[in-house]
Design an enzyme around this catalytic site. Structure first.
Site, short mmCIF file in Angstrom:
data_model
loop_
_atom_site.label_atom_id
_atom_site.label_comp_id
_atom_site.label_asym_id
_atom_site.label_seq_id
_atom_site.Cartn_x
_atom_site.Cartn_y
_atom_site.Cartn_z
CE1 TYR A 12 -2.62 7.26 13.74
CE2 TYR A 12 -1.89 9.13 12.43
CZ TYR A 12 -1.98 8.49 13.64
OH TYR A 12 -1.43 9.05 14.77
CG ASN A 13 -10.52 7.27 10.35
OD1 ASN A 13 -10.79 8.22 11.10
ND2 ASN A 13 -11.42 6.40 9.95
CG LEU A 14 -9.82 0.54 11.29
CD1 LEU A 14 -11.25 0.70 11.78
CD2 LEU A 14 -9.75 -0.53 10.20
CB SER A 15 -4.77 2.66 13.65
OG SER A 15 -4.43 1.73 12.64
CB THR A 45 -9.60 0.92 5.86
OG1 THR A 45 -8.94 1.21 4.64
CG2 THR A 45 -11.10 0.77 5.60
CD GLU A 98 -3.72 9.19 7.04
OE1 GLU A 98 -2.47 9.20 6.87
OE2 GLU A 98 -4.43 8.20 6.77
CG ASP A 144 -2.09 -0.96 1.06
OD1 ASP A 144 -2.30 -1.46 -0.06
OD2 ASP A 144 -2.78 -1.23 2.05
N GLY A 145 2.03 1.19 0.62
CA GLY A 145 2.92 2.36 0.61
C GLY A 145 3.32 2.74 -0.80
#
Length: 257
Positions: free
Chosen positions: A159-162, A157, A117, A46-47
């Site tokens: 950083y926001n999810l973390s 899904t 984000e 993903d990176g």
């Protein structure tokens, strides 16, 4: 079925797995120059997908990822054979990035785009103090926390999810505003905002409590004010195999344990 993509350009991360895949796929399909390619195939995790989307932002060239990394939420399964057919049958996901304008303590303005984000993060042992305004109206006079982030549906899904933020369907006209380890107000869990909202975050006591702003992988230190809104002038096109679209992956994530 007519194949839509004839000129394929491959990009790959530096891992041995990705480089080996690059060599084999180049031998099989060739490797067109990125300037004339019909599609970019990204080999990695993903990176790399985020880096590739940033690299080709504004070009309109679709990006098809194949997983040769450790995390592959945005990627398709890796297979060498049948790539042209897979590309022809792939489903399109169109996302718009966040546009961030950050002002630092020296008065320098920095613009950056974020696909996942924009985060504001404390830079010292002391919590950040932040004032949050939506469309010019103060909605939270003081947030004391490790930080806060504003996520797109595509980034909800990550950083926001973390940070215990909500997962958003890809086509939801929403943004997720999520605190990071909030101390005060303790019960504030964030907000869902319309995607046409303009979010302004001011750093209070910036000298005593320094804060960095991060748009995906771009970091600006010692910010005093950050403005964030969706950039509808930019379309980012990702391709996914049928049954494995980003919509489907986001839906599956909501029922995962």
């Amino acid at each position: 079925m007519t194949e839509r993509f004839q000129a394929i350009s491959f990009v790959a991360s530096e891992t041995p797995e990705a480089q080996a895949a690059l060599a084999r796929l180049t031998e099989r399909y060739g490797n067109a120059d990125t300037g004339v390619a019909d599609v970019i195939v990204a080999l990695g995790g993903d990176g790399l997908m985020l880096q590739t989307l940033h690299r080709f932002i504004g070009t309109g060239t679709p990006i098809y990822g194949m997983n040769r990394g450790s995390v592959g939420f945005l990627m398709n399964e890796f297979r060498e054979r049948g790539l042209r057919k897979r590309l022809t049958e792939a489903q399109r996901s169109v996302v718009h990035p966040l546009s961030m304008l950050a002002l630092d303590q020296d008065g320098t303005e920095v613009h950056a785009e974020a696909i996942n984000e924009v985060s504001l993060l404390r830079r010292s042992y002391q919590a950040a103090k932040l004032r949050i305004s939506i469309d010019g109206q103060v909605r939270l006079g003081e947030l004391v926390a490790d930080g806060v982030l504003l996520a797109t549906p595509a980034g909800s899904t990550a950083y926001n999810l973390s940070a215990n933020g909500p997962i958003l369907p890809l086509d939801a006209p929403l943004l997720a505003l999520t605190p990071i380890s909030a101390f005060r107000p303790r019960r504030w869990r964030g907000a869902l905002l319309p995607d046409h909202a303009k979010v302004t975050i001011e750093v209070l006591e910036a000298d005593k409590r320094p804060v960095s702003a991060v748009a995906d992988h771009i970091q600006i230190d010692n910010v005093v004010r950050v403005e964030i809104e969706i950039d509808r002038n930019v379309d980012l096109v990702m391709l996914h195999d049928p049954g494995h679209s980003l919509d489907e992956r986001i839906l599956r994530e909501q029922f995962g344990y």
